[in-house]
Design a protein around this motif. Structure first.
Motif, mmCIF file in Angstrom:
data_model
loop_
_atom_site.group_PDB
_atom_site.id
_atom_site.type_symbol
_atom_site.label_atom_id
_atom_site.label_comp_id
_atom_site.label_asym_id
_atom_site.label_seq_id
_atom_site.Cartn_x
_atom_site.Cartn_y
_atom_site.Cartn_z
ATOM 1 N N SER A 78 1.003 -1.326 0.053
ATOM 2 C CA SER A 78 0.142 0.005 0.298
ATOM 3 C C SER A 78 0.855 1.803 -0.275
ATOM 4 O O SER A 78 0.711 1.918 -0.702
ATOM 5 C CB SER A 78 -0.797 0.169 1.556
ATOM 6 N N GLY A 79 2.519 1.467 0.499
ATOM 7 C CA GLY A 79 2.827 2.119 0.676
ATOM 8 C C GLY A 79 3.789 2.380 -0.740
ATOM 9 O O GLY A 79 5.296 2.942 -0.555
ATOM 10 N N ALA A 80 3.676 1.457 -1.766
ATOM 11 C CA ALA A 80 4.772 0.925 -1.837
ATOM 12 C C ALA A 80 4.319 1.156 -3.420
ATOM 13 O O ALA A 80 4.517 -0.042 -4.838
ATOM 14 C CB ALA A 80 5.634 0.290 -1.664
ATOM 15 N N ASN A 81 3.792 2.126 -4.454
ATOM 16 C CA ASN A 81 2.994 2.136 -5.594
ATOM 17 C C ASN A 81 2.737 3.404 -5.574
ATOM 18 O O ASN A 81 2.892 4.533 -4.697
ATOM 19 C CB ASN A 81 1.823 1.563 -5.623
ATOM 20 N N ALA A 82 2.562 3.783 -7.270
ATOM 21 C CA ALA A 82 2.157 4.855 -7.627
ATOM 22 C C ALA A 82 0.967 5.700 -7.270
ATOM 23 O O ALA A 82 0.983 7.164 -7.544
ATOM 24 C CB ALA A 82 2.558 5.099 -9.553
ATOM 25 N N GLY A 83 0.394 5.663 -6.440
ATOM 26 C CA GLY A 83 -1.103 5.962 -6.537
ATOM 27 C C GLY A 83 -1.675 6.147 -7.526
ATOM 28 O O GLY A 83 -2.794 7.178 -7.602
ATOM 29 N N VAL A 84 -2.183 5.647 -8.875
ATOM 30 C CA VAL A 84 -3.220 5.952 -9.887
ATOM 31 C C VAL A 84 -4.105 5.371 -9.449
ATOM 32 O O VAL A 84 -3.959 3.508 -9.229
ATOM 33 C CB VAL A 84 -2.572 4.995 -11.337
ATOM 34 N N VAL A 85 -5.732 5.586 -9.532
ATOM 35 C CA VAL A 85 -6.545 4.954 -9.696
ATOM 36 C C VAL A 85 -6.836 5.139 -10.700
ATOM 37 O O VAL A 85 -7.461 6.331 -11.202
ATOM 38 C CB VAL A 85 -7.076 6.061 -8.379
ATOM 39 N N SER A 86 -7.599 4.538 -11.079
ATOM 40 C CA SER A 86 -8.299 4.592 -12.120
ATOM 41 C C SER A 86 -9.548 3.328 -12.614
ATOM 42 O O SER A 86 -9.725 1.893 -12.103
ATOM 43 C CB SER A 86 -7.363 3.442 -13.332
ATOM 44 N N GLY A 87 -10.987 3.743 -13.179
ATOM 45 C CA GLY A 87 -12.246 3.478 -13.121
ATOM 46 C C GLY A 87 -12.040 1.907 -14.809
ATOM 47 O O GLY A 87 -12.394 1.955 -14.794
#
Length: 383
Positions: free
Chosen positions: A47-56
């Motif tokens: 959870s703390g090791a990603n780019a944080g892109v959120v995509s429907g």
């Protein structure tokens, strides 16, 4: 002799990542007070090791697009109501083509999402750079999805946790679950840090560690760690508020100006090491996408372990042969995108309600090896 009662909880959630904390929040809003057990710190793993892109638009057409779009709608609502900033930016996502083969993929991406009612715009040639001037000539085409964006996954995890606590949830860090306790094919609780905790419902949201936790009770879970490497630049002047996604890496600039770049999926067991060749490749690709990054200073590199399934989709389902044991794991590279809808669906399952979206894409039985071998049995006690 004085009787010492065993600690109890309405539900135990194993794992304090974004999935576990989202589940805790949604359960707590429906009168279920869960206990979250995290072996380390909240959000410290995938959870703390990603780019944080959120995509429907990240869902599978005809299968899970309804789920990812619902998740993004839930996230937009949660960002306004959790009571803490999560740095949600919904300025859209550009899915990029860097080769001729990529162009065909982007065209297919656009067509399939439009067919399900998404607002996706196909850009080709110089139209790409007119639309997003920060992009370089290496970008041959792009699909712009208006409803997508990015979020700070670490802040989101902690915001869900804080809101769950306000609703009566308990969250313990540094509490490692060593085993599940089963009584007559029904979950009875867990043992965490040497302490038995009774609960009629246990939710496994332990990411890449979920399979090892379930193996002793004979549940085969096709989840394995996939290392994802990341890097971040020093703060830069504003480049773009949009999330950029090529076939290899994602690039996004956070609200403080740092540019996050990554990530790979490498099957190297539980090795979190970063490697110079992968990071150098990321830097080269990122610079070809956004030439302004050529002189950027890299200030941080890290890696996390994603819980990968064979098809890249999560497992949201009751465990076979064990009443009261619920699985919410295997979110692969889309954990942040799926977190709200996972918490929402888990709550419906926990309440024994009919899920408002179909769970067939996430059933464990879709994998041939997903069976409970009762001959293996359980080392847990019998009550």
């Amino acid at each position: 002799m004085k009787h010492v009662s065993m600690p109890t909880a309405d539900a135990v959630i194993i794992g304090g990542g974004v999935i576990g904390c989202a589940a805790a929040y949604y359960l707590s809003t429906h009168g279920i007070r869960p206990l979250v057990l995290e072996r380390g710190a909240l959000g410290a793993e995938a959870s703390g090791a990603n780019a944080g892109v959120v995509s429907g638009s990240a869902g599978v057409p005809g299968l899970t697009l309804a789920h990812t779009r619902k998740s993004l709608a839930l996230l937009a609502h949660d960002a306004e109501t959790l009571g803490r900033p999560v740095e949600l930016v919904l300025e859209g996502r550009l899915t990029l083509a860097l080769t001729r083969e990529d162009v065909a993929s982007v065209e297919a991406f656009t067509a399939t999402r439009r067919a399900e009612g998404m607002d996706v715009r196909l850009l080709s040639g110089d139209d790409v750079r007119e639309f997003e001037p920060v992009l370089g000539p290496a970008v041959l085409a792009a699909a712009f999805t208006r409803e997508d964006g990015h979020v700070n996954p670490f802040l989101l995890t902690h915001a869900y946790a804080a809101a769950a606590r306000r609703n009566g949830a308990e969250i313990r860090e540094g509490a490692e679950v060593s085993r599940l306790e089963i009584s007559r094919d029904r979950v009875a609780g867990v043992v965490a840090s040497g302490e038995s905790i009774a609960a009629p419902l246990v939710i496994v949201a332990a990411g890449a560690w979920s399979a090892a936790l379930l193996a002793p009770i004979g549940v085969a879970l096709p989840v394995r760690p996939g290392r994802g490497q990341m890097l971040a630049t020093a703060a830069l002047p504003p480049l773009t508020a949009r999330a950029l996604r090529s076939p290899v890496i994602a690039v996004r600039q956070d609200v403080r100006g740092h540019v996050l770049i990554g990530s790979s999926v490498e099957y190297v067991g539980f090795d979190r090491a970063v490697t110079l060749d992968v990071l150098a490749d990321f830097s080269r690709i990122a610079t070809s996408i956004v030439p302004a990054l050529g002189d950027a200073l890299i200030v941080r590199t890290w890696a996390g372990l994603r819980p990968m399934t064979p098809d890249g989709l999560p497992i949201i389902d009751w465990a076979p042969g064990v009443s009261g044991l619920l699985l919410a794991t295997g979110h692969s590279q889309t954990g942040v995108t799926y977190a709200p809808v996972t918490g929402w669906l888990v709550t419906q399952l926990a309440a024994r309600a009919t899920p408002e979206l179909p769970l067939d894409p996430f059933r464990l039985a879709r994998f041939a090896a997903a069976t409970r071998d009762v001959a293996v049995g359980s080392p847990a006690r019998t009550q």
